[in-house]
Design a protein around this motif. Structure first.
Motif, PDB file in Angstrom:
ATOM      1  N   ASN A  37      -2.436   1.786 -30.668  1.00 23.83           N
ATOM      2  CA  ASN A  37      -1.481   0.878 -30.038  1.00 23.83           C
ATOM      3  C   ASN A  37      -0.099   1.514 -30.051  1.00 23.83           C
ATOM      4  OD1 ASN A  37      -3.195  -1.443 -29.566  1.00 23.83           O
ATOM      5  ND2 ASN A  37      -3.260  -1.633 -31.793  1.00 23.83           N
ATOM      6  N   LEU A  39       3.694   0.575 -28.985  1.00 21.35           N
ATOM      7  CA  LEU A  39       4.501  -0.600 -28.663  1.00 21.35           C
ATOM      8  C   LEU A  39       5.961  -0.209 -28.469  1.00 21.35           C
ATOM      9  CD1 LEU A  39       3.005  -2.764 -31.544  1.00 21.35           C
ATOM     10  CD2 LEU A  39       2.209  -2.677 -29.182  1.00 21.35           C
ATOM     11  N   LEU A  48       9.347  -7.242 -27.779  1.00 22.16           N
ATOM     12  CA  LEU A  48       8.348  -6.331 -27.239  1.00 22.16           C
ATOM     13  C   LEU A  48       8.559  -6.194 -25.740  1.00 22.16           C
ATOM     14  CD1 LEU A  48       5.767  -4.655 -27.787  1.00 22.16           C
ATOM     15  CD2 LEU A  48       4.465  -6.741 -27.343  1.00 22.16           C
ATOM     16  N   THR A  51       3.562  -2.128 -23.703  1.00 27.56           N
ATOM     17  CA  THR A  51       2.504  -1.642 -24.593  1.00 27.56           C
ATOM     18  C   THR A  51       1.639  -0.628 -23.861  1.00 27.56           C
ATOM     19  OG1 THR A  51       0.935  -3.356 -23.962  1.00 27.56           O
ATOM     20  CG2 THR A  51       2.379  -3.840 -25.817  1.00 27.56           C
ATOM     21  N   LEU A  62       4.636   5.526 -21.555  1.00 22.91           N
ATOM     22  CA  LEU A  62       5.153   4.186 -21.262  1.00 22.91           C
ATOM     23  C   LEU A  62       6.377   4.306 -20.363  1.00 22.91           C
ATOM     24  CD1 LEU A  62       5.212   2.528 -24.791  1.00 22.91           C
ATOM     25  CD2 LEU A  62       3.996   1.640 -22.823  1.00 22.91           C
TER      26      LEU A  62
END
Length: 104
Positions: A37, A39, A48, A51, A62
């Motif tokens: 994961n 984040l 947040l 993800t 990302l």
């Protein structure tokens, strides 16, 4: 006047272009960490923002929602000690990141 317009378009395209954070995750045995994961958090209030999961080669990427804000990344995976990056703004390449095993 034409030169100013060209300069404006160049600067605008640089600011608007996609900004990303990326890297490749490895465990203590130098094997890729798949499906970790990843984040992305806003630095100012820890909300947040995005993800991702690392792929089978340990690679992740990302897109940043805004290139002028400051962020940090947290990487979590079962059996691996959680990892948190320093704060950054704009493109950020973590390169090859070796994660430490956690002891239970």
């Amino acid at each position: 006047m034409k030169n100013y317009f060209t300069l404006f378009l160049f600067v605008y395209s640089f600011i608007v272009s996609a900004q990303e954070v990326k890297g490749k995750l490895f465990d203590a045995n130098n094997k890729p960490v798949a499906f970790a994961n990843v984040l992305l958090f806003d630095e100012k209030d820890s909300t947040l923002k995005a993800t991702a999961l690392s792929d089978t080669a340990g690679y992740f990427s990302l897109n940043l929602p805004n290139s002028i804000d400051w962020y940090y990344v947290s990487i979590q995976y079962f059996g691996i000690k959680p990892y948190k990056t320093k704060s950054f703004s704009g493109n950020y390449d973590l390169g090859n990141l070796n994660l430490n095993s956690s002891s239970f």
